[in-house]
Scaffold this active site. Sequence first.
Site, PDB file in Angstrom:
ATOM      1  N   GLY A   1       0.623  -1.184   0.027  1.00  0.00           N
ATOM      2  CA  GLY A   1       0.007  -0.027  -0.073  1.00  0.00           C
ATOM      3  C   GLY A   1       0.747   1.330   0.160  1.00  0.00           C
ATOM      4  O   GLY A   1       0.454   2.178   0.669  1.00  0.00           O
ATOM      5  N   GLY A   2       1.933   1.228  -0.622  1.00  0.00           N
ATOM      6  CA  GLY A   2       3.136   2.445  -0.634  1.00  0.00           C
ATOM      7  C   GLY A   2       2.616   3.498  -1.356  1.00  0.00           C
ATOM      8  O   GLY A   2       3.151   4.532  -1.264  1.00  0.00           O
ATOM      9  N   ARG A   3       1.304   3.318  -1.903  1.00  0.00           N
ATOM     10  CA  ARG A   3       0.990   4.585  -2.729  1.00  0.00           C
ATOM     11  C   ARG A   3      -0.338   5.112  -2.419  1.00  0.00           C
ATOM     12  O   ARG A   3      -0.946   6.306  -2.802  1.00  0.00           O
ATOM     13  CB  ARG A   3       0.700   4.136  -4.433  1.00  0.00           C
ATOM     14  CG  ARG A   3       2.027   3.972  -5.055  1.00  0.00           C
ATOM     15  CD  ARG A   3       1.739   3.506  -6.435  1.00  0.00           C
ATOM     16  NE  ARG A   3       3.000   3.333  -7.102  1.00  0.00           N
ATOM     17  CZ  ARG A   3       3.266   2.727  -8.418  1.00  0.00           C
ATOM     18  NH1 ARG A   3       2.029   2.318  -9.082  1.00  0.00           N
ATOM     19  NH2 ARG A   3       4.257   2.402  -8.924  1.00  0.00           N
ATOM     20  N   GLY A   4      -0.754   4.754  -1.214  1.00  0.00           N
ATOM     21  CA  GLY A   4      -1.888   5.027  -0.748  1.00  0.00           C
ATOM     22  C   GLY A   4      -1.524   6.252   0.370  1.00  0.00           C
ATOM     23  O   GLY A   4      -0.280   6.695   0.361  1.00  0.00           O
TER      24      GLY A   4
ATOM     25  N   TYR B   1     -16.673  -3.601   5.326  1.00  0.00           N
ATOM     26  CA  TYR B   1     -15.266  -3.239   5.747  1.00  0.00           C
ATOM     27  C   TYR B   1     -14.631  -3.766   7.162  1.00  0.00           C
ATOM     28  O   TYR B   1     -13.567  -4.376   7.004  1.00  0.00           O
ATOM     29  CB  TYR B   1     -15.135  -1.973   5.472  1.00  0.00           C
ATOM     30  CG  TYR B   1     -13.520  -1.276   5.614  1.00  0.00           C
ATOM     31  CD1 TYR B   1     -12.666  -1.425   4.806  1.00  0.00           C
ATOM     32  CD2 TYR B   1     -13.125  -0.361   6.685  1.00  0.00           C
ATOM     33  CE1 TYR B   1     -11.155  -0.880   4.934  1.00  0.00           C
ATOM     34  CE2 TYR B   1     -12.062   0.100   7.030  1.00  0.00           C
ATOM     35  CZ  TYR B   1     -11.189   0.036   6.236  1.00  0.00           C
ATOM     36  OH  TYR B   1      -9.880   0.518   6.382  1.00  0.00           O
TER      37      TYR B   1
ATOM     38  N   LYS C   1     -11.474  -6.086   8.382  1.00  0.00           N
ATOM     39  CA  LYS C   1     -10.293  -5.789   9.279  1.00  0.00           C
ATOM     40  C   LYS C   1     -10.289  -6.649  10.392  1.00  0.00           C
ATOM     41  O   LYS C   1      -9.392  -7.013  10.973  1.00  0.00           O
ATOM     42  CB  LYS C   1     -10.767  -4.435   9.294  1.00  0.00           C
ATOM     43  CG  LYS C   1     -10.459  -3.476   8.236  1.00  0.00           C
ATOM     44  CD  LYS C   1      -9.592  -3.523   7.200  1.00  0.00           C
ATOM     45  CE  LYS C   1      -8.127  -3.087   7.696  1.00  0.00           C
ATOM     46  NZ  LYS C   1      -6.745  -3.163   6.748  1.00  0.00           N
TER      47      LYS C   1
ATOM     48  N   HIS D   1     -12.658  10.225   1.841  1.00  0.00           N
ATOM     49  CA  HIS D   1     -12.794  10.281   3.122  1.00  0.00           C
ATOM     50  C   HIS D   1     -13.436  11.550   3.537  1.00  0.00           C
ATOM     51  O   HIS D   1     -13.116  12.471   2.794  1.00  0.00           O
ATOM     52  CB  HIS D   1     -11.580   9.961   3.948  1.00  0.00           C
ATOM     53  CG  HIS D   1     -10.913   8.521   3.917  1.00  0.00           C
ATOM     54  ND1 HIS D   1      -9.913   8.235   3.129  1.00  0.00           N
ATOM     55  CD2 HIS D   1     -11.461   7.446   4.387  1.00  0.00           C
ATOM     56  CE1 HIS D   1      -9.848   6.918   3.158  1.00  0.00           C
ATOM     57  NE2 HIS D   1     -10.731   6.358   3.987  1.00  0.00           N
TER      58      HIS D   1
ATOM     59  N   TRP E   1     -23.697  16.153   4.248  1.00  0.00           N
ATOM     60  CA  TRP E   1     -24.573  14.823   4.323  1.00  0.00           C
ATOM     61  C   TRP E   1     -25.087  15.049   5.989  1.00  0.00           C
ATOM     62  O   TRP E   1     -24.111  15.147   6.922  1.00  0.00           O
ATOM     63  CB  TRP E   1     -24.125  13.815   3.963  1.00  0.00           C
ATOM     64  CG  TRP E   1     -24.134  13.347   2.668  1.00  0.00           C
ATOM     65  CD1 TRP E   1     -24.363  14.022   1.679  1.00  0.00           C
ATOM     66  CD2 TRP E   1     -23.869  12.150   2.075  1.00  0.00           C
ATOM     67  NE1 TRP E   1     -24.507  13.485   0.460  1.00  0.00           N
ATOM     68  CE2 TRP E   1     -24.493  12.232   0.462  1.00  0.00           C
ATOM     69  CE3 TRP E   1     -23.932  10.571   2.674  1.00  0.00           C
ATOM     70  CZ2 TRP E   1     -24.305  10.967  -0.340  1.00  0.00           C
ATOM     71  CZ3 TRP E   1     -23.721   9.639   1.715  1.00  0.00           C
ATOM     72  CH2 TRP E   1     -24.351   9.856   0.385  1.00  0.00           C
TER      73      TRP E   1
ATOM     74  N   ARG F   1     -16.037  13.190  14.911  1.00  0.00           N
ATOM     75  CA  ARG F   1     -15.059  12.248  14.292  1.00  0.00           C
ATOM     76  C   ARG F   1     -13.564  12.553  14.857  1.00  0.00           C
ATOM     77  O   ARG F   1     -13.244  13.886  15.076  1.00  0.00           O
ATOM     78  CB  ARG F   1     -14.779  11.870  12.981  1.00  0.00           C
ATOM     79  CG  ARG F   1     -16.156  11.429  12.165  1.00  0.00           C
ATOM     80  CD  ARG F   1     -16.345  10.152  12.570  1.00  0.00           C
ATOM     81  NE  ARG F   1     -17.475   9.371  11.778  1.00  0.00           N
ATOM     82  CZ  ARG F   1     -18.773   9.212  12.515  1.00  0.00           C
ATOM     83  NH1 ARG F   1     -18.880   9.951  13.329  1.00  0.00           N
ATOM     84  NH2 ARG F   1     -19.751   8.693  11.599  1.00  0.00           N
TER      85      ARG F   1
END
Length: 308
Positions: A7-10, A134, A138, A177, A200, A207
């Site tokens: 996931g190095g490009r996230g 999801y 996890k 997000h 929304w 959060r």
Amino acid sequence: MRVILTGGRGMLGSSIAERWAIRRPYDELVLLTRDLVDLRDKDATREAVERIQPDSIVHAAAVVGGLAAKLANPTKYLLDNLLLDSSVISAAIDARVPELLYIGSAAVYPEHYRQPFLESDLLAAPLEPANEGYAIAKIAGIKLCEYASSEFGLDYRVALPSNLYGPNDDYSLSHGHLIAAAIAKVHAAHIAGDASVLIWGDGTARREFTYSLDLADWLVSQVGALSKWPTRLNLGVGHDHTITEYYDSARRAVGYAGGFQYDTGKPAGMRQRILDSGVAHTLGWLPQTALDDGIARVYQSYLAAQQE
């Protein structure tokens, strides 16, 4: 030390790679990106791990998205994350990689339960329906790490960060997000001269968001010493804000003079989600970036991405 990063490009993965180059230039970081290996392919993943022979794996790859995307495609978020995690973790077990850091999510905690969440609150009550697919994936990854550690004597540990924001996020309205989507919406309204931005829900849901580079910097310092961690570890800033307050911060960063409108017919998710990160504090976790500073930096990253 040789370490695999998935996931190095996230958003978080790219922050880890950036901080690794600064903090640990003499340790080798090998990025397993999707153009090299489809991590859903168990055989290809096993071959890559066996060939690289890492001392540790940082597993940050995941299929992620905002509330709208998870509501529209729950099957994808459950199935793809199950495939990713089972492939990477099983390859690590088979190769007896001694250490693995699994990046989980605060979405694994129950919908209606005490706040802030303790690590022991996992599976204590039903999940938030919008995040259920999801979250189930996890949770499976978390339990697999715990089983591998106890059964095989491996140091497989789980980081449970709060919501994250930072450079290289997905700014699309369908998959982004909260903060990334807020920046994109407020910027678009500013450019178009719109009088208001639609949010929304009623804007009062709360959060907790952590700046990705703060988290990445600390995680980089922990690789190689995960045996000191408990099986899972909450990592948040320790305070939360309303949805409207995040949009307000984005408005200040953009310089937008308009207002907000609320669509209370749309889902807003859980009323609150905040973590108790007290255990992490005893290990040295202390995020530094203030919200307005972080969002201002992310907005500059967003503008740069728009020009590419």
